[in-house]
Design an enzyme around this catalytic site. Structure first.
Site, PDB file in Angstrom:
ATOM      1  N   SER A   1       5.436   0.962  16.990  1.00  0.00           N
ATOM      2  CA  SER A   1       6.582   0.948  16.075  1.00  0.00           C
ATOM      3  C   SER A   1       7.774   1.591  16.785  1.00  0.00           C
ATOM      4  O   SER A   1       7.596   2.295  17.790  1.00  0.00           O
ATOM      5  CB  SER A   1       6.235   1.777  14.827  1.00  0.00           C
ATOM      6  OG  SER A   1       7.367   1.944  14.007  1.00  0.00           O
TER       7      SER A   1
ATOM      8  N   TYR B   1       2.995   9.861  10.929  1.00  0.00           N
ATOM      9  CA  TYR B   1       3.050   8.414  11.230  1.00  0.00           C
ATOM     10  C   TYR B   1       3.559   8.212  12.662  1.00  0.00           C
ATOM     11  O   TYR B   1       2.973   7.442  13.429  1.00  0.00           O
ATOM     12  CB  TYR B   1       3.961   7.704  10.223  1.00  0.00           C
ATOM     13  CG  TYR B   1       4.075   6.212  10.455  1.00  0.00           C
ATOM     14  CD1 TYR B   1       2.990   5.368  10.241  1.00  0.00           C
ATOM     15  CD2 TYR B   1       5.272   5.636  10.894  1.00  0.00           C
ATOM     16  CE1 TYR B   1       3.089   3.992  10.460  1.00  0.00           C
ATOM     17  CE2 TYR B   1       5.377   4.271  11.110  1.00  0.00           C
ATOM     18  CZ  TYR B   1       4.285   3.455  10.888  1.00  0.00           C
ATOM     19  OH  TYR B   1       4.387   2.090  11.116  1.00  0.00           O
TER      20      TYR B   1
HETATM   21  N1  LIG Z   1       6.780  -3.263   8.404  1.00  0.00           N
HETATM   22  C1  LIG Z   1       7.395  -2.519   9.308  1.00  0.00           C
HETATM   23  O1  LIG Z   1       8.592  -2.182   9.157  1.00  0.00           O
HETATM   24  C2  LIG Z   1       6.673  -2.056  10.546  1.00  0.00           C
HETATM   25  C3  LIG Z   1       7.425  -1.446  11.549  1.00  0.00           C
HETATM   26  C4  LIG Z   1       6.779  -0.984  12.682  1.00  0.00           C
HETATM   27  C5  LIG Z   1       5.422  -1.128  12.814  1.00  0.00           C
HETATM   28  N2  LIG Z   1       4.697  -1.723  11.815  1.00  0.00           N
HETATM   29  C6  LIG Z   1       3.258  -1.827  11.986  1.00  0.00           C
HETATM   30  O2  LIG Z   1       2.844  -3.168  11.832  1.00  0.00           O
HETATM   31  C7  LIG Z   1       1.500  -3.183  11.363  1.00  0.00           C
HETATM   32  C8  LIG Z   1       1.385  -4.145  10.200  1.00  0.00           C
HETATM   33  O3  LIG Z   1       2.115  -3.626   9.099  1.00  0.00           O
HETATM   34  P1  LIG Z   1       2.876  -4.524   8.020  1.00  0.00           P
HETATM   35  O4  LIG Z   1       4.294  -4.149   8.061  1.00  0.00           O
HETATM   36  O5  LIG Z   1       2.498  -5.935   8.174  1.00  0.00           O
HETATM   37  O6  LIG Z   1       2.268  -3.874   6.674  1.00  0.00           O
HETATM   38  P2  LIG Z   1       1.339  -4.449   5.510  1.00  0.00           P
HETATM   39  O7  LIG Z   1       1.956  -5.686   4.923  1.00  0.00           O
HETATM   40  O8  LIG Z   1       1.091  -3.301   4.609  1.00  0.00           O
HETATM   41  O9  LIG Z   1       0.015  -4.848   6.278  1.00  0.00           O
HETATM   42  C9  LIG Z   1      -0.926  -3.889   6.709  1.00  0.00           C
HETATM   43  C10 LIG Z   1      -2.251  -4.563   6.911  1.00  0.00           C
HETATM   44  O10 LIG Z   1      -3.204  -3.566   7.354  1.00  0.00           O
HETATM   45  C11 LIG Z   1      -4.381  -3.733   6.605  1.00  0.00           C
HETATM   46  N3  LIG Z   1      -5.135  -2.492   6.509  1.00  0.00           N
HETATM   47  C12 LIG Z   1      -4.737  -1.300   6.013  1.00  0.00           C
HETATM   48  N4  LIG Z   1      -5.747  -0.412   6.074  1.00  0.00           N
HETATM   49  C13 LIG Z   1      -6.810  -1.064   6.621  1.00  0.00           C
HETATM   50  C14 LIG Z   1      -8.130  -0.711   6.946  1.00  0.00           C
HETATM   51  N5  LIG Z   1      -8.602   0.524   6.717  1.00  0.00           N
HETATM   52  N6  LIG Z   1      -8.943  -1.642   7.490  1.00  0.00           N
HETATM   53  C15 LIG Z   1      -8.484  -2.890   7.727  1.00  0.00           C
HETATM   54  N7  LIG Z   1      -7.241  -3.295   7.459  1.00  0.00           N
HETATM   55  C16 LIG Z   1      -6.417  -2.385   6.903  1.00  0.00           C
HETATM   56  C17 LIG Z   1      -3.946  -4.262   5.244  1.00  0.00           C
HETATM   57  O11 LIG Z   1      -4.974  -5.040   4.644  1.00  0.00           O
HETATM   58  P3  LIG Z   1      -6.000  -4.540   3.525  1.00  0.00           P
HETATM   59  O12 LIG Z   1      -5.263  -3.622   2.607  1.00  0.00           O
HETATM   60  O13 LIG Z   1      -6.421  -5.827   2.868  1.00  0.00           O
HETATM   61  O14 LIG Z   1      -7.119  -3.889   4.273  1.00  0.00           O
HETATM   62  C18 LIG Z   1      -2.797  -5.193   5.651  1.00  0.00           C
HETATM   63  O15 LIG Z   1      -3.302  -6.463   5.954  1.00  0.00           O
HETATM   64  C19 LIG Z   1       1.125  -1.744  11.035  1.00  0.00           C
HETATM   65  O16 LIG Z   1       0.362  -1.207  12.102  1.00  0.00           O
HETATM   66  C20 LIG Z   1       2.471  -1.056  10.941  1.00  0.00           C
HETATM   67  O17 LIG Z   1       2.384   0.317  11.231  1.00  0.00           O
HETATM   68  C21 LIG Z   1       5.297  -2.218  10.692  1.00  0.00           C
END
Ligand SMILES: NC(=O)c1ccc[n+]([C@@H]2O[C@H](COP(=O)([O-])OP(=O)(O)OC[C@H]3O[C@@H](n4cnc5c(N)ncnc54)[C@H](OP(=O)(O)O)[C@@H]3O)[C@@H](O)[C@H]2O)c1
Length: 248
Positions: free
Chosen positions: A142, A155
């Site tokens: 991130s 985080y």
């Molecule tokens: N959105 C942003 O602005 C942003 C920015 C920088 C980095 N990121 C990173 O990108 C990645 C994806 O995030 P996103 O933005 O797409 O958020 P999101 O829509 O909340 O997706 C997160 C995913 O992780 C899964 N997850 C959470 N806990 C889990 C567990 N214990 N086991 C297996 N799966 C799990 C969730 O599925 P279930 O709940 O069904 O398990 C969901 O599919 C993350 O690593 C996040 O830190 C996001």
């Protein structure tokens, strides 16, 4: 033929946001998807959508913080498809709060999912890549893996760790000539369900304001596809992808 066609790609956190968008993008380019997350209804719906457009996808309910479940995921992917070409270590949570709030349970969860989950996936999947002398690990860090800000301390710590794991893995695999490519992707504000994991009301309000410039998850899906489709002797190691109008 694209360098994505027929590749077997395991995506953790495929049930929403960046993982879901990446699954659709790669499926449209001929990849064979192995979808993992905890919410089965969402995985099943995504599998159906991919199959409707003529793509290939299987799924397995997996909690990445369970080493055993991660090993079972790897075994399932290898049994069904015979190989794993790409691991997208994407599952993550972001329950942000100031340290003084003492949300120790949330610290534990972030460490379990964001750091241990990434390591368990590497432990379960990379050995088969080493054997084949071919593979690609894509880790979602991130902008918070580059910058630290009040309320984001734990985080940020987990995302700095992901960046360190990416670079260490890269160096070790290159040293051993395993042909395993490593890509660390650092998104800025992306529209997804991630903000829902922040429970602290003050922090959440601030994040919602910050996320006004957010861009769709499909933008990161295309970034991931870009890294995969490079020739095998090219490893895109580090990508920071912000909305154009994001300052920090
Ligand atoms: N959105 C942003 O602005 C942003 C920015 C920088 C980095 N990121 C990173 O990108 C990645 C994806 O995030 P996103 O933005 O797409 O958020 P999101 O829509 O909340 O997706 C997160 C995913 O992780 C899964 N997850 C959470 N806990 C889990 C567990 N214990 N086991 C297996 N799966 C799990 C969730 O599925 P279930 O709940 O069904 O398990 C969901 O599919 C993350 O690593 C996040 O830190 C996001």
């Amino acid at each position: 033929m694209s360098n994505i066609q027929d590749k077997v790609v395991v995506i953790t956190g495929a049930s929403s946001g960046i993982g879901e968008a990446t699954a659709k993008e790669l499926a449209s380019k001929g990849a064979k998807l192995v979808l993992a997350a905890r919410r089965e209804d969402r995985l099943k719906k995504l599998q159906d959508e991919i199959q409707t457009i003529g793509g290939q996808a299987i799924y397995k309910v997996t909690d990445v913080s369970s080493r055993q479940q991660m090993e079972e995921l790897a075994a399932y992917a290898l049994k069904e498809f015979g190989k794993i070409d790409v691991l997208v270590n994407n599952a993550g949570i972001m329950p942000q709060a100031f340290l003084a709030e003492n949300k120790v349970d949330e610290w534990d969860k972030m460490i379990d999912v964001n750091i241990k989950g990434v390591l368990y996936a590497i432990a379960a999947i990379v050995p088969s890549m080493r054997e084949r002398k071919s593979g690609h690990v894509i880790n979602l860090s991130s902008v918070a893996g580059h910058n630290i800000y009040p309320g984001g301390t734990v985080y940020c710590g987990t995302k700095f760790a992901v960046k360190a794991i990416s670079e260490g893995l890269r160096q070790e695999e290159a040293m051993n000539g395993t042909n395993i490519r490593v890509t660390n992707v650092s998104p800025g504000a992306i529209s997804s369900e991630l903000l829902e994991t922040t429970t602290d009301p003050t922090m959440k309000a601030g994040l919602e304001d910050f996320y006004q410039v957010a861009i769709p998850a499909e933008r990161i899906a295309k970034t991931i596809a870009f890294a995969i489709e490079q020739p095998e002797d090219v490893a895109i190691n580090e990508l920071i992808v912000r909305p154009t109008n994001q300052v920090g």
